[in-house]
Design a protein around this motif. Structure first.
Motif, PDB file in Angstrom:
ATOM      1  N   LEU A  14       0.842  -1.214   0.000  1.00  0.00           N
ATOM      2  CA  LEU A  14       0.000   0.000   0.000  1.00  0.00           C
ATOM      3  C   LEU A  14       0.874   1.259   0.000  1.00  0.00           C
ATOM      4  O   LEU A  14       0.601   2.229  -0.715  1.00  0.00           O
ATOM      5  N   LEU A  15       1.935   1.199   0.816  1.00  0.00           N
ATOM      6  CA  LEU A  15       2.865   2.331   0.881  1.00  0.00           C
ATOM      7  C   LEU A  15       3.581   2.515  -0.467  1.00  0.00           C
ATOM      8  O   LEU A  15       3.787   3.648  -0.933  1.00  0.00           O
ATOM      9  N   ASN A  16       3.947   1.411  -1.069  1.00  0.00           N
ATOM     10  CA  ASN A  16       4.571   1.413  -2.396  1.00  0.00           C
ATOM     11  C   ASN A  16       3.668   2.150  -3.396  1.00  0.00           C
ATOM     12  O   ASN A  16       4.106   3.083  -4.095  1.00  0.00           O
ATOM     13  N   ALA A  17       2.387   1.725  -3.432  1.00  0.00           N
ATOM     14  CA  ALA A  17       1.445   2.320  -4.396  1.00  0.00           C
ATOM     15  C   ALA A  17       1.253   3.810  -4.124  1.00  0.00           C
ATOM     16  O   ALA A  17       1.292   4.639  -5.052  1.00  0.00           O
ATOM     17  N   ALA A  18       1.071   4.145  -2.838  1.00  0.00           N
ATOM     18  CA  ALA A  18       0.861   5.557  -2.490  1.00  0.00           C
ATOM     19  C   ALA A  18       2.097   6.383  -2.848  1.00  0.00           C
ATOM     20  O   ALA A  18       1.986   7.475  -3.429  1.00  0.00           O
ATOM     21  N   GLY A  19       3.274   5.855  -2.506  1.00  0.00           N
ATOM     22  CA  GLY A  19       4.526   6.561  -2.812  1.00  0.00           C
ATOM     23  C   GLY A  19       4.725   6.728  -4.309  1.00  0.00           C
ATOM     24  O   GLY A  19       5.161   7.787  -4.777  1.00  0.00           O
ATOM     25  N   GLN A  20       4.378   5.697  -5.055  1.00  0.00           N
ATOM     26  CA  GLN A  20       4.557   5.763  -6.519  1.00  0.00           C
ATOM     27  C   GLN A  20       3.647   6.827  -7.133  1.00  0.00           C
ATOM     28  O   GLN A  20       4.087   7.619  -7.973  1.00  0.00           O
ATOM     29  N   VAL A  21       2.374   6.835  -6.696  1.00  0.00           N
ATOM     30  CA  VAL A  21       1.432   7.825  -7.240  1.00  0.00           C
ATOM     31  C   VAL A  21       1.903   9.243  -6.901  1.00  0.00           C
ATOM     32  O   VAL A  21       1.925  10.130  -7.771  1.00  0.00           O
ATOM     33  N   LEU A  22       2.305   9.433  -5.636  1.00  0.00           N
ATOM     34  CA  LEU A  22       2.768  10.773  -5.219  1.00  0.00           C
ATOM     35  C   LEU A  22       4.017  11.198  -5.997  1.00  0.00           C
ATOM     36  O   LEU A  22       4.124  12.344  -6.443  1.00  0.00           O
ATOM     37  N   GLY A  27       6.145  14.766 -10.350  1.00  0.00           N
ATOM     38  CA  GLY A  27       6.979  15.124 -11.503  1.00  0.00           C
ATOM     39  C   GLY A  27       8.034  14.103 -11.899  1.00  0.00           C
ATOM     40  O   GLY A  27       8.722  14.302 -12.903  1.00  0.00           O
ATOM     41  N   LEU A  28       8.182  13.014 -11.123  1.00  0.00           N
ATOM     42  CA  LEU A  28       9.160  12.003 -11.530  1.00  0.00           C
ATOM     43  C   LEU A  28       8.638  11.251 -12.764  1.00  0.00           C
ATOM     44  O   LEU A  28       7.432  11.192 -13.002  1.00  0.00           O
ATOM     45  N   LEU A  30       7.739   7.899 -15.011  1.00  0.00           N
ATOM     46  CA  LEU A  30       6.995   6.721 -14.571  1.00  0.00           C
ATOM     47  C   LEU A  30       7.933   5.684 -13.947  1.00  0.00           C
ATOM     48  O   LEU A  30       7.668   5.172 -12.856  1.00  0.00           O
ATOM     49  N   LEU A  31       9.035   5.402 -14.634  1.00  0.00           N
ATOM     50  CA  LEU A  31       9.955   4.378 -14.146  1.00  0.00           C
ATOM     51  C   LEU A  31      10.576   4.769 -12.804  1.00  0.00           C
ATOM     52  O   LEU A  31      10.645   3.963 -11.875  1.00  0.00           O
ATOM     53  N   ARG A  32      10.994   6.029 -12.716  1.00  0.00           N
ATOM     54  CA  ARG A  32      11.593   6.486 -11.448  1.00  0.00           C
ATOM     55  C   ARG A  32      10.560   6.454 -10.317  1.00  0.00           C
ATOM     56  O   ARG A  32      10.891   6.138  -9.175  1.00  0.00           O
ATOM     57  N   SER A  33       9.314   6.797 -10.642  1.00  0.00           N
ATOM     58  CA  SER A  33       8.282   6.783  -9.597  1.00  0.00           C
ATOM     59  C   SER A  33       8.043   5.351  -9.107  1.00  0.00           C
ATOM     60  O   SER A  33       7.801   5.131  -7.919  1.00  0.00           O
ATOM     61  N   VAL A  34       8.138   4.382 -10.021  1.00  0.00           N
ATOM     62  CA  VAL A  34       7.978   2.976  -9.618  1.00  0.00           C
ATOM     63  C   VAL A  34       9.109   2.575  -8.675  1.00  0.00           C
ATOM     64  O   VAL A  34       8.879   1.939  -7.642  1.00  0.00           O
TER      65      VAL A  34
ATOM     66  N   THR B 152      -8.905   1.707 -16.136  1.00  0.00           N
ATOM     67  CA  THR B 152      -9.291   3.091 -16.417  1.00  0.00           C
ATOM     68  C   THR B 152      -9.206   3.932 -15.140  1.00  0.00           C
ATOM     69  O   THR B 152      -8.663   5.040 -15.142  1.00  0.00           O
ATOM     70  N   PHE B 153      -9.724   3.363 -14.048  1.00  0.00           N
ATOM     71  CA  PHE B 153      -9.718   4.067 -12.762  1.00  0.00           C
ATOM     72  C   PHE B 153      -8.277   4.346 -12.311  1.00  0.00           C
ATOM     73  O   PHE B 153      -7.932   5.483 -11.971  1.00  0.00           O
ATOM     74  N   TYR B 154      -7.444   3.306 -12.353  1.00  0.00           N
ATOM     75  CA  TYR B 154      -6.092   3.479 -11.815  1.00  0.00           C
ATOM     76  C   TYR B 154      -5.247   4.391 -12.693  1.00  0.00           C
ATOM     77  O   TYR B 154      -4.454   5.187 -12.188  1.00  0.00           O
ATOM     78  N   ARG B 155      -5.435   4.272 -13.994  1.00  0.00           N
ATOM     79  CA  ARG B 155      -4.666   5.164 -14.872  1.00  0.00           C
ATOM     80  C   ARG B 155      -5.154   6.605 -14.727  1.00  0.00           C
ATOM     81  O   ARG B 155      -4.405   7.541 -14.961  1.00  0.00           O
ATOM     82  N   GLY B 156      -6.407   6.762 -14.317  1.00  0.00           N
ATOM     83  CA  GLY B 156      -6.912   8.098 -14.003  1.00  0.00           C
ATOM     84  C   GLY B 156      -6.173   8.665 -12.792  1.00  0.00           C
ATOM     85  O   GLY B 156      -5.779   9.834 -12.778  1.00  0.00           O
ATOM     86  N   ILE B 157      -5.987   7.818 -11.775  1.00  0.00           N
ATOM     87  CA  ILE B 157      -5.252   8.246 -10.577  1.00  0.00           C
ATOM     88  C   ILE B 157      -3.819   8.643 -10.951  1.00  0.00           C
ATOM     89  O   ILE B 157      -3.271   9.628 -10.451  1.00  0.00           O
ATOM     90  N   LEU B 158      -3.233   7.843 -11.858  1.00  0.00           N
ATOM     91  CA  LEU B 158      -1.844   8.126 -12.257  1.00  0.00           C
ATOM     92  C   LEU B 158      -1.745   9.302 -13.230  1.00  0.00           C
ATOM     93  O   LEU B 158      -0.661   9.819 -13.484  1.00  0.00           O
ATOM     94  N   GLY B 159      -2.901   9.693 -13.774  1.00  0.00           N
ATOM     95  CA  GLY B 159      -2.907  10.795 -14.742  1.00  0.00           C
ATOM     96  C   GLY B 159      -2.282  10.389 -16.073  1.00  0.00           C
ATOM     97  O   GLY B 159      -1.665  11.218 -16.753  1.00  0.00           O
ATOM     98  N   ARG B 160      -2.459   9.118 -16.448  1.00  0.00           N
ATOM     99  CA  ARG B 160      -1.901   8.623 -17.698  1.00  0.00           C
ATOM    100  C   ARG B 160      -3.007   8.439 -18.731  1.00  0.00           C
ATOM    101  O   ARG B 160      -4.193   8.336 -18.404  1.00  0.00           O
ATOM    102  N   GLY B 161      -2.597   8.358 -19.984  1.00  0.00           N
ATOM    103  CA  GLY B 161      -3.561   8.222 -21.081  1.00  0.00           C
ATOM    104  C   GLY B 161      -4.012   6.783 -21.267  1.00  0.00           C
ATOM    105  O   GLY B 161      -3.961   5.991 -20.342  1.00  0.00           O
ATOM    106  N   LYS B 162      -4.432   6.473 -22.504  1.00  0.00           N
ATOM    107  CA  LYS B 162      -5.007   5.148 -22.760  1.00  0.00           C
ATOM    108  C   LYS B 162      -3.975   4.029 -22.736  1.00  0.00           C
ATOM    109  O   LYS B 162      -4.299   2.885 -22.501  1.00  0.00           O
ATOM    110  N   GLY B 163      -2.748   4.351 -23.009  1.00  0.00           N
ATOM    111  CA  GLY B 163      -1.699   3.323 -23.029  1.00  0.00           C
ATOM    112  C   GLY B 163      -1.779   2.443 -24.260  1.00  0.00           C
ATOM    113  O   GLY B 163      -2.543   2.714 -25.187  1.00  0.00           O
ATOM    114  N   GLY B 164      -0.993   1.371 -24.224  1.00  0.00           N
ATOM    115  CA  GLY B 164      -0.986   0.435 -25.362  1.00  0.00           C
ATOM    116  C   GLY B 164       0.147   0.725 -26.306  1.00  0.00           C
ATOM    117  O   GLY B 164       0.207   0.193 -27.372  1.00  0.00           O
TER     118      GLY B 164
END
Lengths: 160, 164
Positions: A14-22, A27-28, A30-34, B152-164
């Motif tokens: 859960l912390l991983n997911a929250a940290g990654q989204v934040l 501004g990081l 995608l890969l760096r945020s993961v 769709t929900f999670y990519r919305g949270i991440l602010g990402r597009g459709k992907g693929g």
């Protein structure tokens, strides 16, 4: 092991997911945020598990869950099946094959990947021909083929 | 440490059973069969531990189950990637197969088409009962709609597009 100790890897996830989204929202890339999210969860799981017997199992469990989360993000980013699902999701009345292919097709898939492979030197473009460049992705592809041969008894490209 | 060994051991045994079954006959619905084998093995192992009165606390049982489930999920996600070849790996393997002379671009373009890259994935959706075909149109099943909604929900949270 107490119930709380057993649940630490799940809390780490859960912390991983929250940290990654934040980190991504902050501004990081995608890969760096993961990586950032994974490190947060790993540190939490390791520290909270303590040096006792629960540590190795909890770390293994957390790493496996972190691997799943990474692939979940990656699937949304690159998987063709997920993209096709999303196209159908946005069109509840359904789509014919032609309509589906007009929205998502090889003309969209190939250039993005090819550009990435050319940019990283995995493939070279010479005199109208594509040649193998650096071997990293090729080694990965061969490892996947080997695994497929072990599991399915085949490794053919384009096998569906 | 004991719980780690049990969790990893149960996964290893179920993995070997899966390999043996796959060697005899490849199941029509691979993911479903794989999940059945692996979760049955987990259920059976937990029952055996209980029957033979293993000195486990409730936390130990949970630890064993969570470790095995996390390994199962990791394997499942890797397995699904093996089932459907990644376009990048297909591109690299296709170019490598042409040898040192390289692959002419027009041949490459002809090979990288919808028949090879997209249509098999549409068939996967039908096979995995994520979508169905009716009156010439593909529509999502409840399972497909759930999966699509989740992404769709999670990519919305991440602010990402459709992907693929």
């Amino acid at each position: 092991m107490s119930l709380t100790e057993a649940l630490l890897p799940a809390a780490g996830l859960l912390l991983n997911a929250a940290g990654q989204v934040l980190a991504l929202r902050g501004g990081l890339s995608l890969l760096r945020s993961v990586f950032a999210g994974f490190t947060c969860g790993l540190a939490f799981t390791a520290i909270a598990s303590g040096p006792e017997g629960a540590l190795p199992g909890n770390l293994l469990c957390y790493c496996a869950l972190g691997y799943c989360y990474f692939h979940f993000i990656n699937l949304g980013e690159t998987a063709r099946r997920v993209r096709l699902l999303r196209e159908l999701y946005e069109n509840p009345d359904g789509l014919t094959e032609a309509e589906l292919l007009s929205r998502y097709n090889s003309r969209e898939i190939v250039p993005v990947r090819l550009a990435r492979l050319l940019g990283s030197g995995q493939i070279l473009s010479r005199e109208g021909r594509y040649c193998t460049g650096k071997p990293a992705v090729l080694i990965m592809a061969r490892a996947v083929s080997l695994l497929k041969r072990v599991l399915f008894g085949r490794c053919a490209v384009f096998h569906s | 440490m004991t719980t780690s060994l049990w969790g990893a051991g149960i996964f290893l045994v179920s993995f070997l059973v899966h390999l043996a079954v796959w060697r005899v006959k490849l199941p029509a619905r691979q993911t479903k069969t794989l999940l059945s084998i692996m979760f049955s093995a987990l259920g059976a192992a937990l029952c055996l531990l209980r029957i033979f009165d293993a000195p486990f606390t409730a936390g130990d049982y949970l630890g064993v189950a969570l470790l095995d489930i996390s390994l199962i999920l990791s394997y499942m996600i890797t397995y699904s990637a093996l089932e459907a070849e990644s376009p990048s790996l297909i591109i690299v393997m296709t170019v490598a197969a042409a040898g040192s002379a390289g692959l002419p671009r027009d041949e490459f373009d002809a090979m990288m088409n919808d028949d090879n890259l997209v249509k098999p994935r549409i068939q996967d959706l039908l096979r995995d009962k994520m979508a169905y075909l009716e009156d010439g149109k593909y529509r999502l099943t409840a399972k497909g709609a759930f999966m699509a909604g989740l992404f769709t929900f999670y990519r919305g949270i991440l602010g990402r597009g459709k992907g693929g």
